[in-house]
Design a protein around this motif. Structure first.
Motif, PDB file in Angstrom:
ATOM      1  N   VAL A  15       0.842  -1.196   0.000  1.00  0.00           N
ATOM      2  CA  VAL A  15       0.000   0.000   0.000  1.00  0.00           C
ATOM      3  C   VAL A  15       0.878   1.248   0.000  1.00  0.00           C
ATOM      4  CG1 VAL A  15      -1.720   1.319   1.285  1.00  0.00           C
ATOM      5  CG2 VAL A  15      -1.845  -1.187   1.230  1.00  0.00           C
ATOM      6  N   PRO A  16       0.694   2.187  -0.951  1.00  0.00           N
ATOM      7  CA  PRO A  16       1.410   3.471  -0.906  1.00  0.00           C
ATOM      8  C   PRO A  16       0.831   4.340   0.206  1.00  0.00           C
ATOM      9  CG  PRO A  16       0.650   2.954  -3.136  1.00  0.00           C
ATOM     10  CD  PRO A  16      -0.066   2.034  -2.201  1.00  0.00           C
ATOM     11  N   CYS A  17       1.718   4.929   1.011  1.00  0.00           N
ATOM     12  CA  CYS A  17       1.293   5.706   2.176  1.00  0.00           C
ATOM     13  C   CYS A  17       1.532   7.197   1.947  1.00  0.00           C
ATOM     14  CB  CYS A  17       2.060   5.248   3.414  1.00  0.00           C
ATOM     15  SG  CYS A  17       1.865   6.349   4.833  1.00  0.00           S
ATOM     16  N   PRO A  18       0.488   8.023   1.948  1.00  0.00           N
ATOM     17  CA  PRO A  18       0.649   9.472   1.778  1.00  0.00           C
ATOM     18  C   PRO A  18       1.056  10.207   3.056  1.00  0.00           C
ATOM     19  CG  PRO A  18      -1.508   8.680   0.975  1.00  0.00           C
ATOM     20  CD  PRO A  18      -0.933   7.634   1.874  1.00  0.00           C
ATOM     21  N   GLY A  19       1.600   9.495   4.019  1.00  0.00           N
ATOM     22  CA  GLY A  19       1.946  10.117   5.295  1.00  0.00           C
ATOM     23  C   GLY A  19       3.071  11.109   5.220  1.00  0.00           C
ATOM     24  N   CYS A  20       3.954  10.994   4.220  1.00  0.00           N
ATOM     25  CA  CYS A  20       5.035  11.964   4.019  1.00  0.00           C
ATOM     26  C   CYS A  20       5.467  11.904   2.563  1.00  0.00           C
ATOM     27  CB  CYS A  20       6.215  11.706   4.968  1.00  0.00           C
ATOM     28  SG  CYS A  20       7.300  10.331   4.492  1.00  0.00           S
ATOM     29  N   GLY A  21       6.489  12.658   2.213  1.00  0.00           N
ATOM     30  CA  GLY A  21       6.929  12.729   0.829  1.00  0.00           C
ATOM     31  C   GLY A  21       7.562  11.464   0.305  1.00  0.00           C
ATOM     32  N   CYS A  22       7.928  10.510   1.186  1.00  0.00           N
ATOM     33  CA  CYS A  22       8.507   9.243   0.720  1.00  0.00           C
ATOM     34  C   CYS A  22       7.481   8.385  -0.006  1.00  0.00           C
ATOM     35  CB  CYS A  22       9.077   8.460   1.905  1.00  0.00           C
ATOM     36  SG  CYS A  22      10.574   9.152   2.614  1.00  0.00           S
ATOM     37  N   ALA A  48      -0.139   8.098  12.084  1.00  0.00           N
ATOM     38  CA  ALA A  48      -0.832   9.377  12.245  1.00  0.00           C
ATOM     39  C   ALA A  48      -1.764   9.649  11.069  1.00  0.00           C
ATOM     40  CB  ALA A  48       0.185  10.505  12.382  1.00  0.00           C
ATOM     41  N   TYR A  49      -1.348   9.259   9.873  1.00  0.00           N
ATOM     42  CA  TYR A  49      -2.169   9.527   8.689  1.00  0.00           C
ATOM     43  C   TYR A  49      -3.400   8.626   8.640  1.00  0.00           C
ATOM     44  CZ  TYR A  49      -3.538  10.355   3.861  1.00  0.00           C
ATOM     45  OH  TYR A  49      -4.259  10.677   2.738  1.00  0.00           O
ATOM     46  N   TYR A  50      -3.191   7.338   8.833  1.00  0.00           N
ATOM     47  CA  TYR A  50      -4.294   6.397   8.666  1.00  0.00           C
ATOM     48  C   TYR A  50      -5.246   6.356   9.850  1.00  0.00           C
ATOM     49  CZ  TYR A  50      -2.341   4.557   4.358  1.00  0.00           C
ATOM     50  OH  TYR A  50      -1.893   4.432   3.074  1.00  0.00           O
ATOM     51  N   ARG A  51      -4.778   6.761  11.022  1.00  0.00           N
ATOM     52  CA  ARG A  51      -5.627   6.685  12.207  1.00  0.00           C
ATOM     53  C   ARG A  51      -6.128   8.042  12.684  1.00  0.00           C
ATOM     54  NH1 ARG A  51      -2.627   1.875  15.752  1.00  0.00           N
ATOM     55  NH2 ARG A  51      -3.137   0.192  14.290  1.00  0.00           N
ATOM     56  N   GLN A  52      -5.986   9.060  11.840  1.00  0.00           N
ATOM     57  CA  GLN A  52      -6.527  10.363  12.216  1.00  0.00           C
ATOM     58  C   GLN A  52      -8.047  10.305  12.235  1.00  0.00           C
ATOM     59  OE1 GLN A  52      -6.432  13.349   8.826  1.00  0.00           O
ATOM     60  NE2 GLN A  52      -4.987  11.838   8.048  1.00  0.00           N
ATOM     61  N   PHE A 150      23.949  14.659   4.078  1.00  0.00           N
ATOM     62  CA  PHE A 150      22.703  15.256   4.547  1.00  0.00           C
ATOM     63  C   PHE A 150      22.985  16.711   4.920  1.00  0.00           C
ATOM     64  CE2 PHE A 150      22.386  10.714   5.542  1.00  0.00           C
ATOM     65  CZ  PHE A 150      21.155  10.396   4.978  1.00  0.00           C
ATOM     66  N   TRP A 151      22.498  17.633   4.106  1.00  0.00           N
ATOM     67  CA  TRP A 151      22.806  19.049   4.313  1.00  0.00           C
ATOM     68  C   TRP A 151      21.522  19.792   4.674  1.00  0.00           C
ATOM     69  CZ3 TRP A 151      26.924  21.841   0.854  1.00  0.00           C
ATOM     70  CH2 TRP A 151      27.229  23.099   1.421  1.00  0.00           C
ATOM     71  N   GLY A 152      21.483  20.301   5.900  1.00  0.00           N
ATOM     72  CA  GLY A 152      20.338  21.094   6.341  1.00  0.00           C
ATOM     73  C   GLY A 152      19.053  20.307   6.423  1.00  0.00           C
ATOM     74  N   CYS A 153      19.141  19.044   6.783  1.00  0.00           N
ATOM     75  CA  CYS A 153      17.934  18.212   6.861  1.00  0.00           C
ATOM     76  C   CYS A 153      18.043  17.223   8.013  1.00  0.00           C
ATOM     77  CB  CYS A 153      17.706  17.460   5.546  1.00  0.00           C
ATOM     78  SG  CYS A 153      19.005  16.278   5.123  1.00  0.00           S
ATOM     79  N   ASP A 154      16.922  16.633   8.348  1.00  0.00           N
ATOM     80  CA  ASP A 154      16.858  15.664   9.444  1.00  0.00           C
ATOM     81  C   ASP A 154      15.802  14.612   9.121  1.00  0.00           C
ATOM     82  OD1 ASP A 154      17.086  14.313  11.810  1.00  0.00           O
ATOM     83  OD2 ASP A 154      16.085  15.835  13.037  1.00  0.00           O
ATOM     84  N   PRO A 155      16.074  13.728   8.153  1.00  0.00           N
ATOM     85  CA  PRO A 155      15.067  12.738   7.767  1.00  0.00           C
ATOM     86  C   PRO A 155      14.629  11.810   8.891  1.00  0.00           C
ATOM     87  CG  PRO A 155      17.211  12.215   6.800  1.00  0.00           C
ATOM     88  CD  PRO A 155      17.308  13.592   7.367  1.00  0.00           C
ATOM     89  N   LEU A 156      15.476  11.590   9.883  1.00  0.00           N
ATOM     90  CA  LEU A 156      15.077  10.734  10.998  1.00  0.00           C
ATOM     91  C   LEU A 156      13.958  11.367  11.828  1.00  0.00           C
ATOM     92  CD1 LEU A 156      18.471   9.246  12.255  1.00  0.00           C
ATOM     93  CD2 LEU A 156      16.602   8.055  11.112  1.00  0.00           C
ATOM     94  N   THR A 157      13.683  12.644  11.559  1.00  0.00           N
ATOM     95  CA  THR A 157      12.572  13.331  12.220  1.00  0.00           C
ATOM     96  C   THR A 157      11.435  13.640  11.254  1.00  0.00           C
ATOM     97  OG1 THR A 157      14.052  14.347  13.841  1.00  0.00           O
ATOM     98  CG2 THR A 157      11.911  15.392  13.519  1.00  0.00           C
ATOM     99  N   THR A 158      11.782  14.052  10.027  1.00  0.00           N
ATOM    100  CA  THR A 158      10.767  14.531   9.088  1.00  0.00           C
ATOM    101  C   THR A 158      10.270  13.472   8.104  1.00  0.00           C
ATOM    102  OG1 THR A 158      12.463  15.287   7.509  1.00  0.00           O
ATOM    103  CG2 THR A 158      11.724  16.856   9.201  1.00  0.00           C
ATOM    104  N   HIS A 159      11.110  12.494   7.760  1.00  0.00           N
ATOM    105  CA  HIS A 159      10.752  11.439   6.807  1.00  0.00           C
ATOM    106  C   HIS A 159      11.269  10.118   7.391  1.00  0.00           C
ATOM    107  CE1 HIS A 159      10.766  15.129   4.448  1.00  0.00           C
ATOM    108  NE2 HIS A 159      10.012  14.540   3.546  1.00  0.00           N
ATOM    109  N   PRO A 294       8.134  17.827   1.458  1.00  0.00           N
ATOM    110  CA  PRO A 294       6.998  17.350   2.244  1.00  0.00           C
ATOM    111  C   PRO A 294       6.018  16.583   1.371  1.00  0.00           C
ATOM    112  CG  PRO A 294       6.784  19.691   1.789  1.00  0.00           C
ATOM    113  CD  PRO A 294       8.132  19.284   1.278  1.00  0.00           C
ATOM    114  N   GLY A 295       5.114  15.872   1.994  1.00  0.00           N
ATOM    115  CA  GLY A 295       4.127  15.102   1.255  1.00  0.00           C
ATOM    116  C   GLY A 295       2.739  15.661   1.482  1.00  0.00           C
ATOM    117  N   PRO A 296       1.747  15.036   0.840  1.00  0.00           N
ATOM    118  CA  PRO A 296       1.898  13.817   0.044  1.00  0.00           C
ATOM    119  C   PRO A 296       2.119  14.045  -1.452  1.00  0.00           C
ATOM    120  CG  PRO A 296      -0.414  14.228   0.500  1.00  0.00           C
ATOM    121  CD  PRO A 296       0.341  15.309   1.201  1.00  0.00           C
ATOM    122  N   ASN A 297       1.629  15.163  -2.041  1.00  0.00           N
ATOM    123  CA  ASN A 297       1.651  15.272  -3.504  1.00  0.00           C
ATOM    124  C   ASN A 297       2.017  16.662  -3.988  1.00  0.00           C
ATOM    125  OD1 ASN A 297       1.262  14.173  -6.139  1.00  0.00           O
ATOM    126  ND2 ASN A 297      -0.756  15.114  -6.255  1.00  0.00           N
TER     127      ASN A 297
END
Length: 432
Positions: A15-22, A48-52, A150-159, A294-297
């Motif tokens: 299942v594709p998940c629209p929870g973030c840009g990944c 968070a996305y599917y259970r909102q 990784f320049w100016g980013c924090d994927p372990l928090t945002t993605h 950011p996601g989803p689209n």
């Protein structure tokens, strides 16, 4: 969950998940009684996305009062018919099919379309037009990258799954050892991601341009005044020299950029400079630039607008032909300068970060909000139309952060209109 409980679930695989840009498309989601009971692999953003909290037709509102969906369509059409310069934005929260309908509606009503993220500055479209940009898919990072910066980013928090699925831990064809075959370097301010990297280069925002010019000089073999380099970069001068050598010796390097690199106050200059560095590096090795969007689209919405108008991200349709002015026609600027007299927008987390002046402007003009969750803002829209949630009860196409289109799926049925259906209904009434 126990094995017995799991056996009773209705399982949906890949299942594709629209929870973030990944837009991860490898989830297995278990449903029971029309609700999500399990998500594998586990991801807090997917949860968070599917259970909102669900919206229903009872949440439909006109001026804060309960209304039917049909009444909301009619009122929305009346607002757009009366407007001289309606604004359409927040398009990244819906499917590309719905964005196409929104452009048709904007064209009919002489509106202004802004498909860019209202609070995330992404100059990619204009950078491609000015200097060009060597980029890549997330799959290429997974399969090829042996050096990731990784320049100016924090994927372990945002993605949350970017690290495990694409950039650090994932095994690939040319990096079969996964994390052990990769060198990871963090640049900027210390965060969760930089702490997990092999090396970290602290860099102040005021030093960013100088660091990029230094890298370009090294790549192009231009002489530099070392005393000036040291004065501008300080303790970062030597680490950036070492970084250049690491990039040159890598088989495939990738710069992963985030919001702290794409600083709005600096405009598109940082991304253009990095593009100028990466291009000549291909005489020695291979590399690319990837942006943590950011996601989803949001990428998909911008692509639809570009294909329909010829301009990246946004265009004014007030004169009967598309007109492009990204600096003056951004949604935030139009709102804060009180240059629009109505707005149609898709609700999303970005609303909470919208500048206060823009939120106050929305409270003063007629607004039509389409959302699959309850409105999380401090203003009451003129019309709120509850719609199906993409990738849950609504299908269509969404594009991953690397511009890879993916079909999102319908998992459950809801007695609500799809976004595309809602816009079409307003379009029909506005054209009557």
């Amino acid at each position: 969950m126990t094995e017995t409980e799991t056996a009773k679930l209705e399982l949906h695989h890949d299942v594709p998940c629209p929870g973030c840009g990944c837009l991860c498309d490898d989830l297995t989601i278990g449903l029971a009684a029309g609700a999500v009971k399990s998500i594998e692999p586990a991801c807090a953003m997917a949860t968070a996305y599917y259970r909102q909290k669900h919206v229903s037709s009872d949440d439909c509102r006109i001026d804060g009062n309960m209304a039917t969906i049909m009444e909301a369509y009619q009122r929305a059409a009346e607002i757009l018919q009366a407007a001289k310069a309606p604004l359409f934005f927040g398009l990244g929260e819906t499917s590309s099919e719905a964005v196409r309908k929104a452009i048709d509606l904007a064209d009919l009503t002489g509106g202004i379309v802004d498909a860019s993220h209202p609070t995330f500055y992404d100059p990619t479209g204009r950078t491609i037009q000015t200097t060009g940009l060597v980029t890549c898919s997330l799959g290429e990072i997974r399969q090829r990258a042996d050096l990731v910066v990784f320049w100016g980013c924090d994927p372990l928090t945002t993605h949350l799954r970017h690290w495990e699925r694409y950039s650090a831990e994932a095994t690939g064809r040319f990096v079969p050892g996964g994390r052990s075959d990769r060198t990871l370097i963090g640049i900027g301010s210390r965060n969760k991601t930089t702490d997990a990297c092999d090396a970290f280069i602290p860099l102040e925002p005021s030093q960013q341009i100088a660091a990029l010019h230094h890298l370009i000089s090294l790549a192009q073999g231009k002489p530099e005044n070392q005393s000036i380099v040291d004065a501008k970069l300080g303790d970062a001068a030597e680490p950036f020299g070492q970084l250049y050598e690491q990039l040159r010796s890598a088989k495939y390097f990738v710069f992963v950029l985030g919001e702290a690199f794409l600083r709005k106050e600096a405009g598109r200059i940082p991304l253009e400079l990095l593009a100028q560095f990466v291009r000549p590096m291909h005489e020695q090795t291979r590399g690319a630039i990837s942006i943590l969007r950011p996601g989803p689209n949001w990428v998909g919405a911008g692509g639809v607008v570009a294909s329909r108008t010829g301009y990246p991200g946004g265009a004014a349709l007030t004169q009967g032909i598309p007109q492009f002015d990204p600096d003056n026609l951004s949604a935030t600027r139009l709102l804060t300068q009180n240059r629009v007299d109505a707005a149609v927008l898709w609700e999303g987390p970005w609303l909470a970060d919208l500048p206060e002046a823009a939120r106050l402007a929305l409270a003063k003009i007629p607004t039509v909000v389409l959302g699959h969750r309850l409105l999380g803002t401090d203003f009451t829209p003129s019309v709120f139309i509850p719609i199906k949630r993409p990738g849950y009860s609504d299908g269509g196409t969404m594009s991953r952060m690397d511009d890879m289109p993916l079909p999102v799926r319908v998992l459950i049925q809801e007695d609500l209109p799809a976004a595309e259906e809602a816009v079409q209904a307003i379009l029909e009434r506005a054209s009557a």
